[in-house]
Write a protein that holds these residues in place. Structure first.
Motif, PDB file in Angstrom:
ATOM      1  N   LEU A 162       0.839  -1.188   0.000  1.00  0.00           N
ATOM      2  CA  LEU A 162       0.000   0.000   0.000  1.00  0.00           C
ATOM      3  C   LEU A 162       0.882   1.249   0.000  1.00  0.00           C
ATOM      4  O   LEU A 162       1.934   1.265   0.661  1.00  0.00           O
ATOM      5  CB  LEU A 162      -0.898   0.024   1.247  1.00  0.00           C
ATOM      6  CG  LEU A 162      -1.963  -1.065   1.369  1.00  0.00           C
ATOM      7  CD1 LEU A 162      -2.518  -1.105   2.781  1.00  0.00           C
ATOM      8  CD2 LEU A 162      -3.082  -0.825   0.361  1.00  0.00           C
ATOM      9  N   PRO A 163       0.471   2.321  -0.674  1.00  0.00           N
ATOM     10  CA  PRO A 163       1.251   3.558  -0.633  1.00  0.00           C
ATOM     11  C   PRO A 163       1.218   4.182   0.761  1.00  0.00           C
ATOM     12  O   PRO A 163       0.206   4.127   1.458  1.00  0.00           O
ATOM     13  CB  PRO A 163       0.557   4.452  -1.668  1.00  0.00           C
ATOM     14  CG  PRO A 163      -0.822   3.895  -1.793  1.00  0.00           C
ATOM     15  CD  PRO A 163      -0.704   2.423  -1.568  1.00  0.00           C
ATOM     16  N   ASN A 164       2.336   4.748   1.164  1.00  0.00           N
ATOM     17  CA  ASN A 164       2.461   5.424   2.465  1.00  0.00           C
ATOM     18  C   ASN A 164       2.184   4.487   3.634  1.00  0.00           C
ATOM     19  O   ASN A 164       1.693   4.902   4.689  1.00  0.00           O
ATOM     20  CB  ASN A 164       1.545   6.648   2.527  1.00  0.00           C
ATOM     21  CG  ASN A 164       1.854   7.646   1.438  1.00  0.00           C
ATOM     22  OD1 ASN A 164       3.009   8.010   1.218  1.00  0.00           O
ATOM     23  ND2 ASN A 164       0.828   8.062   0.708  1.00  0.00           N
ATOM     24  N   VAL A 165       2.475   3.207   3.419  1.00  0.00           N
ATOM     25  CA  VAL A 165       2.362   2.184   4.463  1.00  0.00           C
ATOM     26  C   VAL A 165       3.621   1.332   4.403  1.00  0.00           C
ATOM     27  O   VAL A 165       3.953   0.781   3.340  1.00  0.00           O
ATOM     28  CB  VAL A 165       1.118   1.299   4.265  1.00  0.00           C
ATOM     29  CG1 VAL A 165       1.128   0.109   5.236  1.00  0.00           C
ATOM     30  CG2 VAL A 165      -0.158   2.119   4.460  1.00  0.00           C
ATOM     31  N   PHE A 166       4.315   1.224   5.519  1.00  0.00           N
ATOM     32  CA  PHE A 166       5.494   0.361   5.601  1.00  0.00           C
ATOM     33  C   PHE A 166       5.052  -1.018   6.057  1.00  0.00           C
ATOM     34  O   PHE A 166       4.424  -1.175   7.106  1.00  0.00           O
ATOM     35  CB  PHE A 166       6.511   0.932   6.592  1.00  0.00           C
ATOM     36  CG  PHE A 166       7.804   0.163   6.677  1.00  0.00           C
ATOM     37  CD1 PHE A 166       8.817   0.391   5.764  1.00  0.00           C
ATOM     38  CD2 PHE A 166       8.000  -0.791   7.665  1.00  0.00           C
ATOM     39  CE1 PHE A 166      10.022  -0.313   5.835  1.00  0.00           C
ATOM     40  CE2 PHE A 166       9.186  -1.496   7.749  1.00  0.00           C
ATOM     41  CZ  PHE A 166      10.200  -1.261   6.836  1.00  0.00           C
ATOM     42  N   ASN A 167       5.379  -2.024   5.250  1.00  0.00           N
ATOM     43  CA  ASN A 167       5.069  -3.415   5.581  1.00  0.00           C
ATOM     44  C   ASN A 167       6.358  -4.058   6.089  1.00  0.00           C
ATOM     45  O   ASN A 167       7.251  -4.374   5.296  1.00  0.00           O
ATOM     46  CB  ASN A 167       4.555  -4.153   4.346  1.00  0.00           C
ATOM     47  CG  ASN A 167       4.177  -5.595   4.638  1.00  0.00           C
ATOM     48  OD1 ASN A 167       4.621  -6.188   5.617  1.00  0.00           O
ATOM     49  ND2 ASN A 167       3.354  -6.181   3.787  1.00  0.00           N
ATOM     50  N   PRO A 168       6.487  -4.268   7.395  1.00  0.00           N
ATOM     51  CA  PRO A 168       7.760  -4.761   7.931  1.00  0.00           C
ATOM     52  C   PRO A 168       8.117  -6.175   7.501  1.00  0.00           C
ATOM     53  O   PRO A 168       9.256  -6.603   7.663  1.00  0.00           O
ATOM     54  CB  PRO A 168       7.555  -4.676   9.447  1.00  0.00           C
ATOM     55  CG  PRO A 168       6.089  -4.753   9.641  1.00  0.00           C
ATOM     56  CD  PRO A 168       5.493  -4.053   8.450  1.00  0.00           C
ATOM     57  N   TYR A 169       7.155  -6.905   6.933  1.00  0.00           N
ATOM     58  CA  TYR A 169       7.396  -8.281   6.502  1.00  0.00           C
ATOM     59  C   TYR A 169       7.827  -8.349   5.038  1.00  0.00           C
ATOM     60  O   TYR A 169       8.157  -9.433   4.543  1.00  0.00           O
ATOM     61  CB  TYR A 169       6.140  -9.122   6.724  1.00  0.00           C
ATOM     62  CG  TYR A 169       5.520  -8.839   8.070  1.00  0.00           C
ATOM     63  CD1 TYR A 169       6.167  -9.210   9.238  1.00  0.00           C
ATOM     64  CD2 TYR A 169       4.323  -8.125   8.172  1.00  0.00           C
ATOM     65  CE1 TYR A 169       5.633  -8.897  10.486  1.00  0.00           C
ATOM     66  CE2 TYR A 169       3.780  -7.818   9.415  1.00  0.00           C
ATOM     67  CZ  TYR A 169       4.440  -8.194  10.558  1.00  0.00           C
ATOM     68  OH  TYR A 169       3.915  -7.880  11.785  1.00  0.00           O
ATOM     69  N   ALA A 170       7.845  -7.213   4.366  1.00  0.00           N
ATOM     70  CA  ALA A 170       8.251  -7.165   2.963  1.00  0.00           C
ATOM     71  C   ALA A 170       9.201  -6.017   2.660  1.00  0.00           C
ATOM     72  O   ALA A 170      10.058  -6.134   1.778  1.00  0.00           O
ATOM     73  CB  ALA A 170       7.017  -7.036   2.063  1.00  0.00           C
ATOM     74  N   ASP A 171       9.073  -4.907   3.381  1.00  0.00           N
ATOM     75  CA  ASP A 171       9.823  -3.696   3.059  1.00  0.00           C
ATOM     76  C   ASP A 171      11.110  -3.599   3.882  1.00  0.00           C
ATOM     77  O   ASP A 171      11.200  -4.117   5.004  1.00  0.00           O
ATOM     78  CB  ASP A 171       8.969  -2.460   3.324  1.00  0.00           C
ATOM     79  CG  ASP A 171       7.726  -2.421   2.455  1.00  0.00           C
ATOM     80  OD1 ASP A 171       7.729  -3.084   1.398  1.00  0.00           O
ATOM     81  OD2 ASP A 171       6.749  -1.751   2.836  1.00  0.00           O
ATOM     82  N   ILE A 172      12.068  -2.897   3.326  1.00  0.00           N
ATOM     83  CA  ILE A 172      13.338  -2.634   3.996  1.00  0.00           C
ATOM     84  C   ILE A 172      13.490  -1.123   4.177  1.00  0.00           C
ATOM     85  O   ILE A 172      13.370  -0.362   3.207  1.00  0.00           O
ATOM     86  CB  ILE A 172      14.529  -3.161   3.172  1.00  0.00           C
ATOM     87  CG1 ILE A 172      14.443  -4.682   2.999  1.00  0.00           C
ATOM     88  CG2 ILE A 172      15.856  -2.774   3.830  1.00  0.00           C
ATOM     89  CD1 ILE A 172      14.631  -5.473   4.268  1.00  0.00           C
ATOM     90  N   CYS A 173      13.721  -0.702   5.403  1.00  0.00           N
ATOM     91  CA  CYS A 173      13.984   0.713   5.678  1.00  0.00           C
ATOM     92  C   CYS A 173      15.441   0.997   5.324  1.00  0.00           C
ATOM     93  O   CYS A 173      16.360   0.392   5.895  1.00  0.00           O
ATOM     94  CB  CYS A 173      13.726   1.019   7.152  1.00  0.00           C
ATOM     95  SG  CYS A 173      14.205   2.694   7.641  1.00  0.00           S
TER      96      CYS A 173
END
Length: 224
Positions: free
Chosen positions: A15-26
């Protein structure tokens, strides 16, 4: 449903403007394999929850940038990760970020209670991701109705799979949402924004916990 299939379904959400911690890397704070580490941590927690027969869920609103964005675990900051094996035997979350551990006050209040319970709850959120303001990843905002619809089916699966019989809502937003699942719902004040005392009193009431002794000069008491 299995822990693996559930975590895979979470990881598939984009989703836009949503960080998914199980897929995204900061790019600022995460290790290169952070998303995989967080997926494993949640898988082991769900496996442990099933093994010990958890039937109560504590529900917050969403992941915050100081807590769940980094850990992938609801109502949990990095300072609490070392406590998992004693509270949830078999759970093995790891710190997936670089640099020193970051603390969050809400997480500290939640975890101060867990060690006192015979059977811990599963910690979860209405929206199991981190919604942030456009262009500023390190902010918190409330999810939209459209974003929440993406999570509804996942929440239903989780509650049905674990056989959850009671939801303790941490704040009114969670209480209103939890009413749809046909289980017992009880609400306590969220500990943020001056709600610490009411939160502690609410948990004591629901679990029949004793009040801590009054501290005398030079003595310390626990958070509860």
């Amino acid at each position: 449903m299995t822990p693996t299939s559930f975590v895979q379904a979470l990881a598939a959400v984009k989703l836009p403007n949503v960080f998914n911690p199980y897929a995204d890397i900061c790019e600022v704070h995460d290790r290169s394999n952070a998303a995989a580490m967080r997926r494993r941590g949640l898988r082991t927690l769900l496996t442990a929850a099933q093994a010990i027969g958890i039937d109560t869920l504590w529900m917050g609103r969403d992941l915050g940038y100081r807590g769940g964005r980094r850990t992938g675990l609801a109502l949990t900051d990095e300072m609490q990760l070392m406590q998992f094996p004693s509270i949830y035997p078999g759970a093995e979350p790891e710190k997936s970020t670089l640099g020193p551990a970051v603390a969050e006050r809400t997480a500290a209040e939640i975890w101060a209670v867990l060690a006192q319970l015979d059977l811990p709850p599963l910690l979860w959120n209405v929206f199991p991701f981190h919604p942030h303001e456009p262009g500023n990843a390190f902010t918190n905002r409330k999810f939209t109705a459209a974003e929440l619809r993406v999570a509804d089916g996942l929440n239903r699966q989780l509650i049905a799979w674990l056989g959850i019989r009671r939801i303790i809502a941490i704040g009114q937003d969670a209480a209103h949402y939890a009413a749809q699942f046909g289980v017992q719902v009880e609400c306590v004040r969220h500990p943020s924004y001056g709600g610490v005392t009411e939160f502690r009193d609410g948990i004591r009431r629901l679990y029949g916990l004793p009040r801590p002794p009054v501290a005398h000069a030079g003595e310390q008491t626990s958070l509860l």
